[in-house]
Enzyme design. Structure first.
Site, PDB file in Angstrom:
ATOM      1  CG  ASP A  31     113.880  94.755  46.447  1.00 48.40           C
ATOM      2  OD1 ASP A  31     113.142  95.731  46.624  1.00 48.40           O
ATOM      3  OD2 ASP A  31     113.742  93.953  45.497  1.00 48.40           O
ATOM      4  CG  ASP A  54     108.882  96.533  45.045  1.00 45.28           C
ATOM      5  OD1 ASP A  54     109.196  96.601  43.841  1.00 45.28           O
ATOM      6  OD2 ASP A  54     109.354  95.682  45.816  1.00 45.28           O
TER       7      ASP A  54
END
Length: 248
Positions: A145, A99
């Protein structure tokens, strides 16, 4: 929507049972392709879901997008399972690096999130007070997420249950850690006016808080030794041994 519909459904309303059956062939070669049982509550859920689906297809409204996104996230947390904490830490650690690289190292992640029209993210209108439901300036949170930390938190809940202490210490600590990490992400994003990789803040929080709790309670080794598959196998092994003794 089934749990919500079940609660608001009138008790006096007849809840009829139905069965959808499709078969192939005839006689001895006849085989079932679809055998699905449902009731009136399921039909109500289907009707409501269809309305939301048509609303999203026609308007691409952010509320419809979020309804689909939440449904996908809940299904993801329900269907995906981690069998031990070590695997969860490795997974979260790898996605942490992933990420950070794709948000700070390139603009691919941000570009795709902004341009891809699909319910793969939750959107939060930043101009809600000015434009109301017609808001157009959004902050976004990818479903990854939510789902990835979510399956780790679900694992800690199962670990709480395995301790048989009638407490949910690790679940609540990790859940509060997720809220803290998400709040920190929003704070940093607004402070620096730049997109932030949510896992940069969520991973240390979701892993760190339960580890600290385990250290304080002296259960760190027990937490990392917990393995769901082995605990499920033990009863089967015991039952097979008892059956052998009976046979003897």
């Amino acid at each position: 929507m089934s749990p919500a519909v079940s609660r608001i459904f009138p008790v006096s309303f007849p809840n009829k049972q139905y069965q959808l059956l499709f078969t192939q062939g005839s006689g001895e070669s006849k085989e079932e392709i679809v055998n699905y049982e449902f009731d009136t509550k399921n039909l109500v859920c289907l009707l409501i879901s269809s309305v939301v689906g048509v609303w999203y297809l026609l308007k691409k409204h952010w509320i419809a997008n979020n309804l689909f996104g939440l449904a996908f996230a809940l299904n993801g947390v329900e269907l995906l399972h981690l069998n031990n904490v070590s695997t969860g830490c490795i997974l979260l650690g790898g996605l942490f690096v992933y990420d950070v690289f794709w948000v700070f190292g390139t603009n691919v992640m941000v570009t795709v999130a902004k341009s891809f029209e699909a319910p793969i993210k939750l959107v939060f209108p930043q101009d809600l007070l000015e434009k109301g439901l017609e808001a157009s300036n959004f902050a976004m949170l990818g479903l990854g997420d939510i789902v990835i930390p979510g399956i780790f938190i679900a694992l800690l809940l199962r670990f709480d249950v395995s301790l048989k202490k009638n407490s949910r210490t690790y679940f609540y600590s990790s859940f509060l850690a997720y809220i803290f990490g998400l709040g920190l992400t929003i704070f940093v994003m607004h402070t620096f006016k730049h997109a932030q990789p949510a896992l940069l803040y969520l991973v240390p929080a979701c892993v760190g808080f339960p580890v600290i709790v385990a250290l304080l309670k002296g259960e760190l080794t027990e937490m990392f030794r917990y393995e769901e598959s082995s605990e499920e196998a033990e009863p089967n092994e015991e039952s097979s041994e008892s059956e052998k003794k009976k046979d003897q």
